[in-house]
Design an enzyme around this catalytic site. Structure first.
Site, PDB file in Angstrom:
ATOM      1  N   GLY A 124      30.309  54.534  38.254  1.00 18.09           N
ATOM      2  CA  GLY A 124      29.854  54.019  39.546  1.00 18.09           C
ATOM      3  C   GLY A 124      30.721  52.865  40.010  1.00 18.09           C
ATOM      4  O   GLY A 124      31.940  52.964  40.015  1.00 18.09           O
ATOM      5  N   LYS A 179      37.930  36.947  56.084  1.00 14.27           N
ATOM      6  CA  LYS A 179      39.130  36.430  55.409  1.00 14.27           C
ATOM      7  C   LYS A 179      40.346  36.631  56.308  1.00 14.27           C
ATOM      8  O   LYS A 179      40.626  37.749  56.749  1.00 14.27           O
ATOM      9  CB  LYS A 179      39.337  37.161  54.082  1.00 14.27           C
ATOM     10  CG  LYS A 179      40.654  36.840  53.385  1.00 14.27           C
ATOM     11  CD  LYS A 179      40.869  37.720  52.165  1.00 14.27           C
ATOM     12  CE  LYS A 179      42.266  37.574  51.590  1.00 14.27           C
ATOM     13  NZ  LYS A 179      42.520  38.463  50.445  1.00 14.27           N
TER      14      LYS A 179
END
Length: 506
Positions: free
Chosen positions: A13, A81
């Site tokens: 996962g 960002k």
């Protein structure tokens, strides 16, 4: 095979597994179930949850997945960002510590010459950093402004931007979306991989035997599936990039502190430290060379760098396998994410490599009429991507003038292990770095413009003999500063953007 296989099983996962599952479900099954996609993950191995910075191309992936950007940001405590601030990568000067900024934006158009040539020929390096002279992002980052407002459409803003994002929460969010869209999920532990030659025939777990037409290995550094097909498939980058360990520490914000709009990469004695600001906390870490110091020494050096905070989460120590697979796709098995390769996170490319792996696989997987050709094409492209990225990361190190520790002395020599880079650096002593210098490579994110930010940020200036008009040159560079100031007046503060973002969900 004349038709694409009918079943695909992903093992693992985290961000790698769920990005791959969600992308392939969207790619193959959006207009109707064509391939049964399932994912199994171990109950014992959770996501690493350290890599929390991204590059701006991740926006295009999230958009392609049809994800609501505001929901995504809220549920993962994400911030915006604008780039990376590099501190202390060269020896300090009378002006203070060495510093430069690497933004995402495309550089501004110039007149007779390109903007880098204009900046260099005008000797602007005598009074400002390169990023301050040619980009708008540097000023916005300095002033804490956001790259977008709440009025902008999803994945659009004033300037290119990426995210700081909680990797654990991202995995959980993508998992929910993938299951909602039809990906089958189970929690199982892989016990054995059955194979005939380079073909996996079954996977044995603690809950039984699993079969699929194709298998994707997202099991991290273990490479549970891909390594079962070839145990001599690894190329180490340790010589070029010796940092192979990391220690991470999470801290709360001090009273009055707000998240920054950039990642910070500060050079320490034996590597470098990151600072990544999420909406609810700050992530810190130290990437270092285990041949130089022990994990305990690294943790103490990081705490000293952080000013020995009174309250912080327990340190997380990580071992990193630096390098890449010779073949990411073998037979009916593909490795994506850490199982395919790893390059230290200096330029925040972890999720980007997962994105590329999933996208390239989708297009190549569709061409099953000639699977051998598709595998060879995919492997060539992914190998080239890793090699080009390695060269770009080595560039950050080899230009240093630091010689205060054995680590930085070795960093200066790292260019010797990167074929062709020394020749390029010599060329870039005589002219600007330009597109054709890198043409023919596999870089999908870092172009000549990105190289310039590092080259000139690290003071690797070419000697140019250009005849420029001083008044025109000054006006050109001033126009960029004016544009940055005007944009700053339009932009809202980053903390205001985050406040509005979370208020919308209330």
């Amino acid at each position: 095979m004349s038709q694409p296989p009918s079943s695909l099983l992903i093992v693992g996962g985290g961000s790698a597994g769920w990005i791959t599952a969600l992308y392939l479900q969207q790619y193959f099954n959006k207009s109707g179930q064509k391939i049964a996609i399932s994912l199994i993950e171990s109950p014992h191995q959770g996501p690493i949850g350290v890599g929390e910075a991204t590059v701006h191309s991740i926006r295009f992936l999230f958009a392609a997945l049809g994800l609501d950007e505001r929901e995504l940001m809220r549920e993962t405590n994400a911030t915006l960002k604008l780039g990376i601030m590099f501190n202390n990568w060269m020896m300090p000067t009378a002006q203070g510590i060495h510093q430069y900024f690497h933004p995402f934006e495309q550089q501004q158009a110039a007149g007779q010459y390109d903007i880098a040539s204009e900046w260099l020929a005008g000797k602007h390096y005598q009074r400002e950093r390169y990023d301050q002279g040619v980009s708008l992002s540097a000023l916005l980052a300095e002033r804490g402004a956001a790259a977008k407002t709440s009025q902008h459409r999803d994945y659009q803003g004033y300037l290119p931007y990426a995210y700081h994002i909680d990797a654990v929460l991202l995995g959980e969010y993508l998992k929910r979306k993938a299951i909602e869209r039809g990906v089958s999920h189970s929690v199982e532990t892989v016990q054995n991989v059955e194979a005939e030659g380079e073909t996996i025939t079954a996977i044995v777990t603690d809950k039984g035997r699993k079969n699929a037409d194709f298998y994707i290995d997202c099991s991290g550094f273990k490479g549970l599936l891909i390594n079962a097909l070839d145990d001599d498939n690894w190329i180490s980058f340790k010589r070029e990039l010796p940092c192979d360990r990391a220690v991470a520490i999470q801290c709360d914000y001090a009273s009055g502190e707000t998240p920054r709009t950039y990642t910070t990469a500060t050079a320490l004695d034996h590597g470098w430290a990151w600072q990544i600001d999420l909406a609810n906390r700050r992530g810190n870490g130290y990437v270092y060379d285990s041949d130089q110091i022990s994990p305990e020494q690294a943790e103490q050096e990081l705490l000293a760098h952080l000013g020995h905070p009174k309250e912080h989460k327990k340190a997380l120590h990580l071992a990193m396998r630096v390098g890449r697979l010779k073949r990411s796709w073998i037979g009916n098995c593909l490795a994506i994410g850490l199982s395919a390769g790893f390059i230290e996170p200096l330029e925040s490319t972890g999720l980007h490599l997962i994105n590329l792996g999933a996208r390239l696989f989708a297009t190549h997987y569709s061409g099953q009429s000639n699977p051998a050709v598709m595998r060879a094409s995919y492997n060539e492209k992914m190998a080239g991507i890793y090699e080009d990225l390695k060269q770009f990361i080595v560039l950050h190190y080899c230009l240093t003038d630091r010689d205060d520790t054995a680590f930085w002395q070795a960093a200066q020599r790292s260019v010797e292990a990167q074929p062709g880079l020394a020749d390029k650096l010599e060329i870039w002593r005589a002219k600007v770095c330009e597109f054709m210098d890198l043409a023919g490579g596999y870089s999908t994110t870092f172009t000549d413009e990105n190289y310039r930010y590092v080259l000139y940020g690290m003071q690797h200036y070419p000697k140019l003999d250009l005849h420029i008009d001083k008044d025109t040159n000054a006006a050109l560079l001033q126009s960029i500063r004016n544009g940055a100031s005007n944009l700053n007046l339009q932009a809202i503060r980053h903390h205001e953007f985050l406040t509005q973002l979370h208020r919308q969900s209330a």
